[in-house]
Scaffold this active site. Structure first.
Site, PDB file in Angstrom:
ATOM      1  CB  CYS A 236       6.849 -21.126  -5.405  1.00 36.90           C
ATOM      2  SG  CYS A 236       5.204 -21.475  -6.075  1.00 36.90           S
ATOM      3  CG  ASP A 361     -14.267  -8.001 -26.857  1.00 42.62           C
ATOM      4  OD1 ASP A 361     -14.078  -8.309 -28.052  1.00 42.62           O
ATOM      5  OD2 ASP A 361     -13.337  -7.712 -26.087  1.00 42.62           O
TER       6      ASP A 361
END
Length: 452
Positions: A236, A361
């Site tokens: 693009c 995490d």
């Protein structure tokens, strides 16, 4: 005395008393006094920040170091300036900073406030004050349980920017997520024109690999690290914005410093690593936007002292111990690059926690390229922290020599092992709460003078 209402007066006084008590009894503590103030007057920040020329620093990595660099440059130029230099970057911590510097009998005039802001808290800060400049350093995966992916982090930052349309944005142009933003603000970009290496292929674990407009893979004229670099979309046409401030030459990279040319100025940055070149470039850009003389910028960047776990060097007996905060794959990989710059032998300690402030995490450690350490000359590999055994497994899988592993669960035993290390240079790579708590231990033992 300034005209303030009773609620505001009580809020400031209560917070100032709390600041005194926390500094005296707890040797620090920068969040609770702000919480006290906000409990009494929820609009207190708007009142105590009045009159300052404010610069907000946000982004995933480099906030604290960049904030300190900007602060030191402004101070070196002779201007009055305050900052939250310990990294207390949530709303209450920022309130504490302004209240701590609040004077009842004088008005703020020609004074800067360089404030580090947590990405998710930017919108609360810009709702209360109008900064001169907002800078965004970069966007990486960090604390996924809190922020989500990088696009979520960007959305949180943009919420804050939208509340302050008259603020100048100073953005990392090499960060594709910050390109072509749909905002009303005047925007300037900084980045690298010089190549770190010849790499043009983005790593599989890099963060923003796809065009944010058409989702095609980016291509690069050069990559600095992770997904940062001179990007373009072949589909693009979206590409890196024009840079107003740029690293145009890289003369030398060492474990202790970097020598570069920014625009037309040759500078030695007294902190190592590509990420610290970015931090210095950001500080340079903001200083130029503030019309500060290059002489002050150059001298300040050449004399930056590392502190508070950001390549902070501490003497323990006859050992030079350098503490480096690591909190996500991008930052960790850059820290490892610094280790790889060493030609002489050294040892290393790896401290991994999974508290809320670290991110609960810890799967992200598998995206860190520990494999690059396997051929380095390390006689001792110390491992500690709440998740020490997870770290040990990761380092074993990376190919490091397990015969050199020493796992210690307490800071006392870890420090004793540091003292008996065969090498005089030791790196301690620690996640946030591990770094904070280890510094507290070292302070209690007299190895660190200032805890905060």
């Amino acid at each position: 005395m300034k005209k303030i209402n009773i609620k505001t007066l009580i809020s400031i006084l209560a917070s100032k008393i709390t600041i005194f008590l926390t500094k005296t009894l707890l040797k620090g503590g920068t969040t609770f006094p702000g919480k006290v103030a906000l409990k009494i007057d929820k609009n207190i920040l708007k009142k105590v920040s009045k009159g300052y020329k404010i610069i907000l620093v946000t982004g995933t990595n480099g906030k604290t170091t960049t904030t300190n660099m900007i602060y030191n440059i402004i101070k070196a130029s002779g201007k009055k300036v305050i900052t939250n230099n310990t990294g207390a970057n949530l709303f209450p911590g920022i309130v504490t900073t302004f209240i701590d510097n609040y004077k009842f009998f004088s008005k703020i005039k020609d004074t800067y406030a360089v404030i580090e802001v947590d990405e998710a808290n930017l919108k609360y800060i810009t709702a209360s004050l109008s900064p001169e400049i907002i800078t965004v350093t970069n966007l990486f995966r960090d604390q996924l349980d809190r922020y989500g992916e990088v696009y979520t982090t960007l959305a949180k930052i943009l919420e804050g920017i939208e509340l302050s349309p008259n603020t100048t944005l100073v953005l990392n142009g090499d960060e594709s997520l910050l390109g072509r933003l749909d905002v009303k603000n005047n925007t300037v970009y900084y980045g690298f024109n010089a190549k770190i290496n010849d790499n043009k292929e983005i790593d599989i674990n890099a963060d923003a690999k796809f065009c944010k407009f058409c989702k095609s893979p980016y291509e690069y004229n050069h990559i600095t690290y992770n997904h940062l670099g001179d990007f373009y979309c072949p589909n693009c046409g979206f590409k890196r914005a024009e840079l107003k401030y740029a690293v145009n030459e890289i003369y030398d990279l060492s474990p202790d410093s970097s020598c570069v040319r920014i625009n037309n100025l040759d500078i030695t940055i007294s902190q190592s690593g590509t990420y610290n070149i970015y931090n210095a470039l950001c500080a340079f850009s903001i200083a130029k936007e503030l019309n500060i003389n290059e002489e002050y910028i150059k001298k300040s960047l050449e004399n930056q002292s590392s502190s508070f776990g950001r390549q902070e060097t501490i003497k323990i007996e006859n050992k030079e111990v350098r503490i480096i905060l690591v909190k996500n794959p991008a930052g960790y990989n850059q820290a490892l690059e610094t280790l790889c710059l060493n030609k002489a032998s050294f040892d290393a300690a790896f401290l991994l926690n999974d508290n809320y402030a670290d991110g609960t995490d810890i799967s992200w450690i598998w995206d860190v390229d520990f494999e690059k350490l396997k051929d380095l000359n390390m006689d001792t590999i110390l491992i500690s922290g709440i998740r020490a055994y997870d770290m040990a497994v990761r380092l074993k899988i990376a190919g490091l020599n397990t015969d050199n592993f020493i796992i210690e669960e307490t800071f006392e035993k870890l420090t004793e092992k540091l003292k008996t290390s065969p090498n005089n240079k030791i790196y301690v790579l620690a996640t946030y709460t591990a770094m904070i708590n280890y510094r507290k231990y070292l302070h209690s033992q007299g190895y660190i003078n200032n805890l905060w």
